[in-house]
Design an enzyme around this catalytic site. Structure first.
Site, PDB file in Angstrom:
ATOM      1  N   SER A  97       0.835  -1.192   0.000  1.00 20.36           N
ATOM      2  CA  SER A  97       0.000   0.000   0.000  1.00 20.36           C
ATOM      3  C   SER A  97       0.880   1.257   0.000  1.00 20.36           C
ATOM      4  O   SER A  97       1.763   1.400  -0.846  1.00 20.36           O
ATOM      5  CB  SER A  97      -0.956  -0.027   1.195  1.00 20.36           C
ATOM      6  N   ASP A 106      -8.952  -2.672  -6.660  1.00 23.79           N
ATOM      7  CA  ASP A 106      -8.808  -3.561  -5.484  1.00 23.79           C
ATOM      8  C   ASP A 106      -9.615  -3.067  -4.288  1.00 23.79           C
ATOM      9  O   ASP A 106      -9.382  -3.491  -3.172  1.00 23.79           O
ATOM     10  CB  ASP A 106      -7.336  -3.723  -5.114  1.00 23.79           C
ATOM     11  N   HIS A 133      -7.585  -4.871  -1.404  1.00 25.69           N
ATOM     12  CA  HIS A 133      -6.354  -4.133  -1.114  1.00 25.69           C
ATOM     13  C   HIS A 133      -5.664  -4.627   0.160  1.00 25.69           C
ATOM     14  O   HIS A 133      -4.496  -5.000   0.137  1.00 25.69           O
ATOM     15  CB  HIS A 133      -6.699  -2.643  -0.993  1.00 25.69           C
TER      16      HIS A 133
END
Length: 347
Positions: free
Chosen positions: A123, A290, A325
């Protein structure tokens, strides 16, 4: 969980932009530090019923593979309020952080018979890992970085639509402080460099309307106007002076790079505020991604970074259908893919 302490925290964690230095800093009287730099212990979950949260599951998978904290496994936690600079940009926080990370990798290499490191980030951490490598001299990369693995990275050259909702209405799903109300979180979030570094890039999203209101539509070319409209005019100057140039920076890291993303999950693509009321969450039009990063941003990274001469031969993109994600570092199947990439890099 104490609302009064949450309010104090939100107040003290704000950042200030210094237009003279062109850099962000803590509020006067506030000092922050990152405990346990170098150790992977800090990446474990803080929620006992869910030990796999954060990077807990990834850490456990690495340990099953034979990695040991402080010997072959190291952690480099960062202050999520600040964004990494472009090469040549001023950043007091990241100048210190990048020096510390470089020393950590050099020391780890010496402990392991001169072997180079595999650098991995998820991320925003994936974006930090990418910018760290791109900020180092090429001879240093060749010697100390064996492989770069970015898992669902947020990168300033692409950005994503959900970041617009965080600035407009609050960082729902991006930052969680128990007992802090949404609007108080928004007030704090808007002062973070993080809030403006991942706003959608014109090079990726073009002139398609991303935010729709009764009186005006806003595309990626209208970010400065949107910041004013939502009540975050203080973000316009740092956005223009510091972050806008990052949206046009597509240099490749020039090391072996594996780029892992989830796809096939409904992801915010347009935000509709029919009543121009940014204090409320918008109606959302969904596309592919995502649930956080848009597919358009992923494809742009592949095209603009992964296919650059010298990088293309050392670039691998992996898309995992139906993996969200956050789940990319908790899902058993996704973790298996990541471990395979690490084993292959070590081979």
């Amino acid at each position: 969980m104490d609302p009064e302490r949450a309010a104090c925290f939100v107040d003290q964690m704000r950042l200030v932009y210094d237009p003279v230095l062109g850099d962000f800093r803590d509020l006067p009287g506030v000092e922050t530090r990152v405990p346990g730099f170098g150790s992977a212990r800090g990446f474990s979950s803080k929620d006992p019923p869910h030990p796999e949260y954060c990077l807990g599951a990834l850490k456990s998978a690495l340990e099953r593979l034979g990695y040991r904290d402080g010997e072959t496994l190291f952690g480099a936690p960062y202050d999520l309020r600040y964004a990494p600079p472009l090469p040549g940009q001023t950043s007091r926080v990241y100048s210190r952080y990048f020096r510390g990370l470089a020393r950590l990798i050099e020391d780890a290499s010496r402990r392991n018979n001169g072997k180079p490191a595999i650098v991995l980030g998820h991320s925003f951490g994936g974006g930090v890992a990418l910018e760290f490598v791109r900020n180092t001299p090429l001879p240093w990369r060749d010697r100390f970085v064996k492989h770069l693995i970015t898992v669902a990275p947020s990168w300033s050259g692409g950005g994503y639509v959900k970041s617009l909702m965080a600035v407009a209405s609050g960082p729902v799903g991006l930052l969680f402080v128990p007992s802090a109300p949404q609007l108080a979180m928004r007030w704090m979030w808007r002062t973070f460099e993080t809030a403006i570094v991942n706003l959608p890039s014109p090079a990726v999203f073009g002139r398609r309307p991303l935010v729709i209101t009764r009186h005006r539509n806003y595309s990626a070319y209208d970010i400065a106007d949107l910041l004013v409209a939502v009540g975050s005019a203080d973000g316009v100057r740092p956005f223009r002076e510091r972050e806008l140039s990052k949206m046009e920076y597509f240099e490749a890291p020039m090391v072996p790079l594996t780029y892992i993303n989830g796809v096939g999950i409904p992801t915010a693509e347009q935000l509709i505020y029919w009543d121009d009321d940014f204090d409320r969450l918008p109606e959302v039009v969904y596309g592919d991604g995502d649930d956080t990063i848009n597919l358009a941003s992923m494809l742009a990274f592949e095209e603009k970074v992964g296919k650059r001469p010298g990088q293309m031969e050392r670039f691998k993109s992996i898309k995992l259908a139906g993996v969200r994600h956050s789940a990319l570092v908790t899902d058993v199947g996704a973790l298996s893919i990541i471990m395979n990439e690490i084993v292959e890099a070590n081979r």
